[in-house]
Design an enzyme around this catalytic site. Structure first.
Site, PDB file in Angstrom:
ATOM      1  N   GLN A  78      25.784  24.788  37.971  1.00 32.03           N
ATOM      2  CA  GLN A  78      26.529  23.536  38.073  1.00 32.03           C
ATOM      3  C   GLN A  78      25.789  22.430  37.324  1.00 32.03           C
ATOM      4  O   GLN A  78      24.969  21.722  37.890  1.00 32.03           O
ATOM      5  CB  GLN A  78      26.746  23.140  39.544  1.00 32.03           C
ATOM      6  CG  GLN A  78      27.680  21.968  39.659  1.00 32.03           C
ATOM      7  CD  GLN A  78      28.131  21.705  41.073  1.00 32.03           C
ATOM      8  OE1 GLN A  78      27.808  22.434  42.000  1.00 32.03           O
ATOM      9  NE2 GLN A  78      28.881  20.649  41.251  1.00 32.03           N
ATOM     10  N   PHE A  79      26.114  22.288  36.048  1.00 32.27           N
ATOM     11  CA  PHE A  79      25.462  21.287  35.213  1.00 32.27           C
ATOM     12  C   PHE A  79      25.712  19.872  35.710  1.00 32.27           C
ATOM     13  O   PHE A  79      24.938  18.957  35.438  1.00 32.27           O
ATOM     14  CB  PHE A  79      25.891  21.421  33.740  1.00 32.27           C
ATOM     15  CG  PHE A  79      27.275  20.948  33.444  1.00 32.27           C
ATOM     16  CD1 PHE A  79      27.485  19.651  32.995  1.00 32.27           C
ATOM     17  CD2 PHE A  79      28.369  21.789  33.607  1.00 32.27           C
ATOM     18  CE1 PHE A  79      28.763  19.199  32.708  1.00 32.27           C
ATOM     19  CE2 PHE A  79      29.645  21.347  33.322  1.00 32.27           C
ATOM     20  CZ  PHE A  79      29.853  20.052  32.876  1.00 32.27           C
ATOM     21  N   THR A  80      26.770  19.668  36.485  1.00 32.06           N
ATOM     22  CA  THR A  80      27.106  18.323  36.954  1.00 32.06           C
ATOM     23  C   THR A  80      26.073  17.766  37.928  1.00 32.06           C
ATOM     24  O   THR A  80      26.120  16.579  38.240  1.00 32.06           O
ATOM     25  CB  THR A  80      28.502  18.289  37.599  1.00 32.06           C
ATOM     26  OG1 THR A  80      28.512  19.142  38.734  1.00 32.06           O
ATOM     27  CG2 THR A  80      29.574  18.712  36.600  1.00 32.06           C
TER      28      THR A  80
END
Length: 148
Positions: A78-80
């Site tokens: 989850q790059f967010t």
């Protein structure tokens, strides 16, 4: 690296309505990676996650680890987790790791969790995923290797 750990009764991840990972009791890990993360960061997180004692013993105290209860891990990239929301209303993701580097680190992290004796299911790096879970507690812990 940043990891949001949720203690779950069960969790699954799907891509295009196809389930690609599923666990029963254990941890859902949301994993964010930035450029500059290292094997030392992976080792730190694997040690902390594998030895974390947040499952209830016979007295109801959180004294048991994942392995003590034969729990499982669902790891989802989850790059967010590296969103920057300081300016405007649209988050910037420039602090997230470049895809090739982050994908490799994510794979290394999951393999290190397996090498530590954990059963690990995963999503697919870079995919649009749907995650279903039942948070148990709720119990959520955030790890950030910048704050070891």
């Amino acid at each position: 690296m940043r990891v949001v750990l949720q203690r779950v009764s069960h969790a699954s991840v799907s891509i295009d309505n196809e389930q690609v990972g599923k666990i029963n009791q254990g941890y859902l890990l949301l994993v964010g990676i930035k450029d500059g993360d290292t094997k030392d960061d992976i080792d730190y997180l694997v040690r902390k996650i594998s030895n974390l004692r947040i499952f209830a013993d016979e007295d109801g105290k959180t004294n048991l680890s994942l392995q003590s209860i034969n729990g499982e891990i669902l790891s989802v990239s989850q790059f967010t987790l590296y969103a920057d929301t300081k300016k405007g209303n649209r988050p910037s993701f420039t602090k997230a790791g470049k895809p090739d580097f982050a994908s490799d680190m994510y794979d290394q992290f999951n393999q290190a969790l397996r090498n530590a004796g954990n059963h690990v299911e995963t999503g697919r790096f870079g995919a649009d995923m749907q995650v279903d879970l039942q948070n148990d507690g709720p119990f959520t812990i955030i790890f950030d290797t910048e704050n070891k």
